[in-house]
Structure formats: C-alpha cells, structure tokens
Scaffold this motif. Structure first.
Motif, short mmCIF file in Angstrom:
data_model
loop_
_atom_site.label_atom_id
_atom_site.label_comp_id
_atom_site.label_asym_id
_atom_site.label_seq_id
_atom_site.Cartn_x
_atom_site.Cartn_y
_atom_site.Cartn_z
N ILE A 96 0.83 -1.20 0.00
CA ILE A 96 0.00 0.00 0.00
C ILE A 96 0.87 1.25 0.00
O ILE A 96 2.08 1.17 0.27
N LYS A 97 0.27 2.36 -0.29
CA LYS A 97 0.92 3.68 -0.23
C LYS A 97 2.12 3.79 -1.16
O LYS A 97 3.00 4.61 -0.92
N GLY A 98 2.16 2.98 -2.20
CA GLY A 98 3.24 3.08 -3.17
C GLY A 98 4.53 2.40 -2.77
O GLY A 98 5.56 2.57 -3.44
N PHE A 99 4.51 1.63 -1.71
CA PHE A 99 5.71 0.91 -1.27
C PHE A 99 5.86 -0.42 -1.98
O PHE A 99 4.87 -1.04 -2.38
N GLU A 100 7.09 -0.85 -2.10
CA GLU A 100 7.40 -2.18 -2.62
C GLU A 100 8.61 -2.72 -1.86
O GLU A 100 9.34 -1.97 -1.22
N ALA A 101 8.77 -4.02 -1.92
CA ALA A 101 9.93 -4.64 -1.27
C ALA A 101 10.38 -5.82 -2.11
O ALA A 101 9.57 -6.47 -2.79
N GLU A 102 11.65 -6.09 -2.05
CA GLU A 102 12.21 -7.18 -2.84
C GLU A 102 12.90 -8.18 -1.94
O GLU A 102 13.77 -7.82 -1.13
N PHE A 103 12.52 -9.43 -2.07
CA PHE A 103 13.13 -10.52 -1.32
C PHE A 103 14.35 -11.02 -2.10
O PHE A 103 14.24 -11.41 -3.26
N LYS A 104 15.50 -10.97 -1.45
CA LYS A 104 16.73 -11.48 -2.06
C LYS A 104 17.30 -12.57 -1.15
O LYS A 104 17.93 -12.27 -0.12
N ARG A 105 17.10 -13.80 -1.56
CA ARG A 105 17.52 -14.92 -0.72
C ARG A 105 19.04 -14.92 -0.54
O ARG A 105 19.52 -15.18 0.57
N SER A 106 19.76 -14.59 -1.60
CA SER A 106 21.23 -14.64 -1.53
C SER A 106 21.78 -13.65 -0.52
O SER A 106 22.87 -13.84 0.02
N GLN A 107 21.06 -12.59 -0.30
CA GLN A 107 21.51 -11.56 0.64
C GLN A 107 20.73 -11.59 1.96
O GLN A 107 20.98 -10.76 2.83
N SER A 108 19.80 -12.52 2.08
CA SER A 108 18.93 -12.59 3.27
C SER A 108 18.35 -11.20 3.57
O SER A 108 18.38 -10.73 4.71
N SER A 109 17.84 -10.58 2.53
CA SER A 109 17.33 -9.22 2.71
C SER A 109 15.91 -9.08 2.18
O SER A 109 15.45 -9.86 1.35
#
Lengths: 115, 114
Positions: free
Chosen positions: B60-73
């Motif tokens: 919501i509110k224009g946010f996004e997130a990216e899951f990067k397994r290699s970086q545990s982030s």
C-alpha cells in the motif's frame, strides 16, 4: 468494521502495584497476540492465543506476567508487582485462523509507566 | 534462531526523493516476511508481505519490497517519498518452525523534510 481496541490508552502506576490491560480483538479473529515495545526497541512477543488451544506463553518474561482470553473475545494482560523495567507500550494484535502467515492487525497500544 | 536486523535506526530524506529501508533476516529456510508502519499515535499497519513466488511485492501507499535470498534481505523501497510517510517502519519475519511467533526488527524512524 471496528479494529482492535485496547484500554486504557495510558496507565501510570506505582512500583509494586498490579495492572490489568485489556484488548478487544476484531470480531471473528480467532488468534490474539500480545507484544511489548520498549522505548527505541522493536516488538517483543509475549503470548499468543488461538481459539480454545492452550496459549503459547513462551515470550512472557517472568511469572509476574499472565494473560487470559475468554473464548475468541476479550483478552487481559496482567502484570503483578510492577517494576520500572515493565514501562513500555503493550500492543495487542489479532488475526484470522492464526495459521501462518496471517496478517496481524494491531491495536493502538497501552502505554504503561511504572514510577 | 530467527532474527531481524534493521541497520538504520533513523533516516532523513527530502520529500520527493527515493527511499530504501534495509532489512536483513536470519533464518535457515524460506521465511515469511512483512513490513509494518507505525505512525505517531497509531497502531502498526501492514504495508506488504512476502510468502512465496514473485520476489518483488507491491504494497500500500506506493511501497514495494524485494526478497533477495542470496543476501537474506527484504528491503523496502518507495520511488518518491511524501511528508505523510514520516513514521517508524518495522520489518518482521515468521519462520516455518517458529509457531506463530513473529520476530520484529528494532525499527527505522523516517523523517521527511520539505
């Protein structure tokens, strides 16, 4: 519909007194969680209720802390013989089913200050 | 044991600038990941969550997130910050063997300057 509500919103008490915090979950939510948030820190899991199952009390910091829930409704968190380190915001959250990874809906919290 | 680290305690950005809030987790398998926002005087609100599939999730509110397994982030991003985004942001992880226990990071406080 109504969200999670908590009362009181603020509570000031003297060291050694008992306090009772209340949480009203969203209607129909079978899972209920209590968290503690100390100033400048993240949320600390305290206890989890799911329906009529035995609660997960693994996060309670001492035997001065206890919580009850009647069915799938209101829950109360009781802190006995409060200490200054109990000062924190106590957050309640509820979710449907309680199965992972259900979204938790949080109440506004009760800010507890122990003098 | 599961844990979440948010390395930035406080971030200040100008309104209209891009934002990235960092989140690193510790868990042996694929976790379930969440971002919550806590505005002053309000309860925590879910921004977005990752369960499986597409590693870039929109919230919501224009946010996004990216899951990067290699970086545990699981970093949170927004291309253009609004003054109303000023709040505390929490990353959380739930693991497959943690029951229903959410592990929250210590939070990142965001200040937005005009």
């Amino acid at each position: 519909g109504a969200g999670v509500s908590q009362s009181p919103s603020n509570k000031v008490t003297e060291k050694g007194k008992d306090v009772e915090l209340r949480c009203d979950p969203i209607s129909g939510h079978t899972a209920l969680y209590w968290y503690r948030q100390r100033l400048g820190q993240g949320l600390e899991f305290l206890i989890y209720f799911q329906g009529n199952s035995a609660p997960d009390k693994s996060g309670l910091p001492s035997d001065r802390f206890s919580a009850e829930r009647t069915g799938e409704s209101v829950s109360t968190l009781t802190i006995q013989r409060t200490q200054q380190e109990d000062s924190a915001v106590y957050l309640c959250a509820s979710s449907t089913r309680g199965g992972r990874p259900e979204t938790q809906y949080f109440g506004p919290g009760t800010r507890l200050l122990v003098l | 044991a599961q844990s979440v680290t948010q390395p930035d305690i406080h971030i200040t950005v100008s309104e209209g600038a891009s934002l990235e809030l960092r989140c690193n987790y510790s868990y042996g398998a694929t976790p379930y990941l969440f971002w919550y926002v806590q505005s002053p005087g309000q309860g925590l609100q879910l921004l977005l969550k990752y369960f499986s599939g597409d590693t870039l999730v929109q919230g919501i509110k224009g946010f996004e997130a990216e899951f990067k397994r290699s970086q545990s982030s699981f970093n949170l991003r927004k291309p253009s910050v609004h003054w109303s985004d000023a709040a505390e942001y929490f990353c959380a992880v739930v693991g497959s063997n943690t029951g229903n226990q959410f592990y929250f990071g210590t939070g990142t406080s965001l200040t937005v300057i005009p």
